[in-house]
Design a protein around this motif. Structure first.
Motif, mmCIF file in Angstrom:
data_model
loop_
_atom_site.group_PDB
_atom_site.id
_atom_site.type_symbol
_atom_site.label_atom_id
_atom_site.label_comp_id
_atom_site.label_asym_id
_atom_site.label_seq_id
_atom_site.Cartn_x
_atom_site.Cartn_y
_atom_site.Cartn_z
ATOM 1 N N ARG A 195 35.386 38.923 40.967
ATOM 2 C CA ARG A 195 35.080 39.643 39.725
ATOM 3 C C ARG A 195 33.756 40.400 39.854
ATOM 4 N N GLY A 243 47.882 32.063 37.966
ATOM 5 C CA GLY A 243 48.732 30.873 37.819
ATOM 6 C C GLY A 243 49.968 31.003 38.696
ATOM 7 N N THR A 302 40.837 47.460 40.361
ATOM 8 C CA THR A 302 39.382 47.676 40.442
ATOM 9 C C THR A 302 38.979 47.895 41.898
ATOM 10 N N ALA A 358 44.327 30.700 43.963
ATOM 11 C CA ALA A 358 43.055 30.142 43.484
ATOM 12 C C ALA A 358 42.473 31.112 42.465
ATOM 13 N N GLY A 383 50.919 38.353 40.806
ATOM 14 C CA GLY A 383 50.221 37.509 39.838
ATOM 15 C C GLY A 383 50.374 38.072 38.454
ATOM 16 N N GLY A 384 49.438 37.696 37.584
ATOM 17 C CA GLY A 384 49.484 38.166 36.206
ATOM 18 C C GLY A 384 48.574 39.359 35.991
ATOM 19 N N ASP A 385 48.225 39.616 34.730
ATOM 20 C CA ASP A 385 47.437 40.820 34.435
ATOM 21 C C ASP A 385 46.052 40.774 35.066
ATOM 22 N N GLY A 386 45.449 39.575 35.175
ATOM 23 C CA GLY A 386 44.141 39.460 35.830
ATOM 24 C C GLY A 386 44.219 39.891 37.285
ATOM 25 N N SER A 429 48.194 35.208 43.371
ATOM 26 C CA SER A 429 46.940 34.886 42.685
ATOM 27 C C SER A 429 47.212 34.533 41.233
ATOM 28 N N ARG A 440 33.873 41.861 46.016
ATOM 29 C CA ARG A 440 34.824 42.933 46.351
ATOM 30 C C ARG A 440 34.368 43.703 47.583
ATOM 31 N N GLY A 469 42.292 43.079 38.915
ATOM 32 C CA GLY A 469 41.360 42.919 40.040
ATOM 33 C C GLY A 469 41.715 43.863 41.175
HETATM 34 P P1 ADP Z 1 46.478 36.073 36.215
HETATM 35 O O1 ADP Z 1 46.617 36.986 37.372
HETATM 36 O O2 ADP Z 1 47.592 35.086 36.161
HETATM 37 O O3 ADP Z 1 46.263 36.816 34.943
HETATM 38 P P2 ADP Z 1 43.638 35.398 36.282
HETATM 39 O O4 ADP Z 1 43.288 36.108 35.032
HETATM 40 O O5 ADP Z 1 42.983 34.066 36.511
HETATM 41 O O6 ADP Z 1 45.204 35.143 36.453
HETATM 42 O O7 ADP Z 1 43.254 36.362 37.496
HETATM 43 C C1 ADP Z 1 43.440 35.942 38.840
HETATM 44 C C2 ADP Z 1 42.261 36.394 39.672
HETATM 45 O O8 ADP Z 1 42.195 37.822 39.621
HETATM 46 C C3 ADP Z 1 40.912 35.918 39.170
HETATM 47 O O9 ADP Z 1 40.599 34.627 39.661
HETATM 48 C C4 ADP Z 1 39.999 36.962 39.748
HETATM 49 O O10 ADP Z 1 39.696 36.675 41.101
HETATM 50 C C5 ADP Z 1 40.829 38.239 39.698
HETATM 51 N N1 ADP Z 1 40.510 39.011 38.504
HETATM 52 C C6 ADP Z 1 40.957 38.841 37.249
HETATM 53 N N2 ADP Z 1 40.433 39.755 36.411
HETATM 54 C C7 ADP Z 1 39.617 40.530 37.149
HETATM 55 C C8 ADP Z 1 38.770 41.657 36.882
HETATM 56 N N3 ADP Z 1 38.669 42.152 35.669
HETATM 57 N N4 ADP Z 1 38.093 42.189 37.917
HETATM 58 C C9 ADP Z 1 38.198 41.692 39.153
HETATM 59 N N5 ADP Z 1 38.956 40.645 39.459
HETATM 60 C C10 ADP Z 1 39.659 40.066 38.485
#
Ligand code: ADP
Length: 778
Positions: free
Chosen positions: A95, A27, A129, A89, A119-122, A25, A100, A126
């Motif tokens: 979110r 980038g 959570t 994607a 993936g990254g921190d997002g 997930s 969820r 997620g």
């Molecule tokens: P990365 O993982 O590279 O940091 P994103 O920040 O775009 O990339 O996060 C990837 C996906 O993770 C988002 O499209 C979303 O579905 C989920 N996500 C990110 N932050 C949250 C959050 N605070 N709560 C729930 N889901 C999140």
């Protein structure tokens, strides 16, 4: 730069058979597919069922055919492919609570209660959570009649394991993230190309690289391309001064005869007033200073494409750790992130890592740049200092207590990537410290012919990216010690830097042992291990070994493609390494070899028979002829009997016509062309520390004492050493100690940290089966 230690402890993991979901997930980054392959195959090997969730959280929310059980063969060919084949994607609905809730529903419907997210921190946030809400989500699903009590009962808690995939290397609590090194490869290739056109036209290029809150890519790109200036968010220049300082520095370099100027700027670069520094601002400044300047924004090319050897192996090993972490998890363990710390794989609390990561951006926003640098790993800070000391020539050298050394630099052994980069860095630090760097050309033969000359700052300007040996190198060890001593004395060389492989190491030992006889050898001496074979004691990695690994991986990808096109072909690929199996084993892991034959493990008819059996079963089961080609990597010295040709003939003859077999001897291609970024970075770090070592051990005699001793005189055993990476540290180990861990007859170290990687190579490429199992099921 991190190293790999496969530290998984299977005994500790419980043996509950689980359904493990996995998704990529955020980038994409190179190496994601290697993670997926590793998780799928290790999970199957551990009796679990892996489920790939397509398009990250989008697939989790949508469910249906976006969640697919993966078999062993579903990840065939994944290792060498960039991006993510199970796709990624951005998913807004995840979110939100509703998304969820739907995700939890889909997980339960598929019987999945363990999720490995890459993936990254997002992505990691997620997942955590979802985990924290899990009990309440299940309650809500039961209350609304979407699921029954019976359906949710076996899934009381959700296990989450995070793997960080990010080209930015921006996550706290881990030294390196998957994809960052491949990205660095692409940036270096681009900067190397731009440098040559900059030279031709006498131009400056301002190159923007990715990194909004993290300057890792920019800094490492600057180090490994020998760039003239770098701007990163963590070390903003003074708003009032930087423009003039930069223009003055570049003008001065040009006056000294430099034709090309490369400036690397991170996309998030700022000054200390938090004002953005943009590539075009820099261009305008230089144009005003009458320097023909262009801007290149590298953009998505940096996502990487084909992963480099390092990322393939990092991803594969992290995948193994992630599955083991799932199996170890209990309701009480917090979600772990698989991390590389101190060169070992460890689990760190996922949310703590995310919080610390966010603190970097917060520290920068508060102008607390010291804190921002502290939050980066120590290598980042050291790298920055090393960059400064090898890029900017001081107006006045800061010599150590007014003592100046004449440092002889000599290359010994076969060429290896990074020899020139190390020489460049040593020359520049030496000059900045008031010493004289003396090139000794063509090894000891050159010294005896008095083929020596002093190197200047600009002589070595473009050596970072150059392969081979600019000084010239020979394999001859130090032989006629008397003549060597005589020449060292005649040239006034009072410190020696060896750059080379086992021959350099042996020569250093010879010289240090002859100190009683020849005062000319009573000088500080240090060796930077530089050999593709990675067989020099005192380091886990020698310069050139990473370049070579990449050269082998590149060739093997091509060979495997050919083997796959022919459908049923096994290639026996012979690789270098002397008596050291490092290259064969680590390349075997990176290319997905079926097996690796290396001296450390021996080779017998029994082993060959087992591999023949494997091929017969695999190709025999492949009725539709869809099976891919397979590789065996054979170290050149593994056996005098089972030569590469003999093995290929045995494979072919015993194959019952189900497949054919070919050989490929990679030979000197394995020295690689231009050194890999990793070797360039290691070269700089080693060289800077080596000059410090020589200074530390140069004991100057007091001229007033009227002793007959030379100006620099030491017989301290500590003053003859090899520099190397051991664990997370760069250390100089005296050769007197290293001798004890050397197998001189086999020309290698007794220590080999990578030995336990070979079983993993086999585990990941041979689906374990029992002989009673029908072939159709394979
Ligand atoms: P990365 O993982 O590279 O940091 P994103 O920040 O775009 O990339 O996060 C990837 C996906 O993770 C988002 O499209 C979303 O579905 C989920 N996500 C990110 N932050 C949250 C959050 N605070 N709560 C729930 N889901 C999140």
């Amino acid at each position: 730069m991190s190293t790999f230690k496969f530290s998984s402890n299977n005994d500790k993991a419980n043996s509950v058979k689980k359904r493990i979901g996995l998704l990529t997930s955020g980038g994409d980054s190179s190496g994601m597919n290697a993670v997926v392959r590793s998780i799928v195959r290790v999970a199957i090997s551990r009796g679990c069922e892996p489920y790939a969730i397509y398009e990250g959280y989008e697939g989790l929310v949508q469910g249906g055919n976006m969640i697919k059980k993966f078999e062993w063969s579903d990840v065939r060919g994944y290792l060498s492919v960039g991006g993510t084949l199970i796709r990624t994607a951005r998913c807004q609905s995840f979110r939100e609570h509703k998304g969820r809730l739907q995700a939890a529903h889909n997980l339960i419907k598929n019987g999945i209660d363990a999720l490995i997210v890459c993936g990254g921190d997002g992505t990691l946030t997620g997942a955590d959570t979802l985990r924290s809400e899990w009990p309440s989500l299940l309650k809500e699903l039961v209350q609304t009649g979407k699921l029954t009590e019976e359906e949710v009962a076996p899934h009381t808690y959700l296990t989450i394991v995070g793997i960080v995939c990010s080209i930015d290397n921006d996550m706290a609590l881990t030294d390196i993230t998957i994809g960052a090194v491949t990205s660095l490869h692409r940036i270096c290739e681009a900067v190397d190309s731009i440098s040559s056109t900059a030279f031709s036209h006498s131009r400056a290029f301002v190159i923007e690289v990715m990194g909004r809150h993290c300057g890792w890519l920019a800094l490492m790109a600057a180090i490994s391309s020998g760039a003239d200036y770098v701007f990163i968010p963590e070390r903003p220049p003074e708003a009032e001064k930087w423009k003039k300082e930069m223009c003055d520095t570049i003008e001065k370099q040009r006056e000294a005869g430099k034709r090309n100027t490369i400036i690397i700027v991170a996309e998030g670069a700022i000054d200390d007033n938090l004002e953005p520094i943009k590539a075009d601002d820099i261009r305008k400044l230089l144009v005003d200073a009458k320097i023909d300047t262009r801007v290149t924004t590298l953009g998505h090319i940096q996502r990487g494409g084909r992963p480099c050897a390092y990322d393939r192996n990092l991803a594969t090993l992290q995948g193994v750790e992630a599955v083991e972490a799932v199996l170890r998890a209990t309701p009480d363990t917090s979600s772990p992130m698989i991390s590389v710390r101190e060169n070992k794989f460890v689990c760190e609390p996922l949310m703590k890592a995310v919080e610390l990561t966010h603190q970097v951006a917060e520290a920068i926003a508060e102008k607390n740049f010291r804190r921002a640098m502290e939050l980066r790993d120590p290598e980042f800070n050291e790298g920055y200092e090393a960059y400064l000391s090898t890029t900017f020539m001081k107006d006045k050298a800061t010599s150590q207590g007014n003592h100046s050394l004449k440092i002889g630099i000599i290359h010994i052994g076969a060429p290896a990537g990074g020899m020139n980069a190390a020489t460049r860095a040593a020359v520049r630090v030496a000059i900045n410290h008031g010493h004289k760097p003396i090139a000794i050309h063509n090894g000891f033969a050159g010294l005896l012919q008095e083929n020596v000359h002093e190197l200047s700052w600009l002589d070595v300007d473009d050596w970072t990216s150059k392969g081979g040996s600019e000084l010239g190198t020979t394999k001859a060890e130090a032989d006629d010690l008397e003549l060597i001593a005589c020449q060292l004395q005649k040239q006034g060389i009072n410190a020696l830097l060896f750059i080379g492989g086992f021959e350099a190491y042996s020569s250093l030992i010879k010289l240090s042992k002859a100190r009683n006889k020849y005062p000319a050898f009573c000088i500080p001496m240090v060796c930077i291990p530089a050999t593709i074979s990675n067989n020099v004691p005192g380091t886990e990695f020698s310069l050139g070994s990473d370049t070579s690994l990449n050269a082998i991986v590149d060739s093997c990808d091509v060979i495997k493609q050919s083997a796959s096109a022919s459908r049923r072909r096994v290639f026996v690929v012979e690789v270098h390494g002397g008596n050291c199996g490092y290259l064969a084993v680590m390349a075997g892991l990176a290319v997905g070899a079926t097996n690796v034959y290396a001296p450390e493990y021996g080779l017998s008819l029994k082993i060959l028979q087992e591999d023949v059996n494997h091929f017969v079963r695999r190709y025999g089961a492949d009725k539709k002829r869809t099976s891919s080609g397979r590789l065996i990597l054979r170290n050149e010295s593994v056996s005098n009997t089972y030569t590469t040709d003999v093995i290929a003939n045995i494979m072919q003859t015993e194959g019952q016509g189900l497949y054919d077999s070919r050989t490929s001897i990679l030979g000197h291609i394995q020295q690689g062309g231009s050194p890999s970024p990793m070797d360039r970075i290691r070269a700089k770090t080693f060289a800077v520390k080596c000059v410090h070592f020589l200074e530390k051990h140069a004991h100057f005699s007091d001229p007033s004492e009227k002793t007959k001793l030379p100006e620099v005189y030491t017989k301290d055993p500590e003053s003859a050493a090899v520099i190397g990476i051991t664990g997370a540290q760069i250390v100089c180990t005296p050769v007197s100690k290293l001798e004890l861990e050397t197998e001189f007859d086999k020309r290698k170290s007794k220590k080999a940290w990578w030995l336990n990687v070979k079983p993993l190579v086999e585990l990941l490429s041979k689906w374990g089966y029992s002989d009673n199992e029908p072939i159709e099921q394979l």
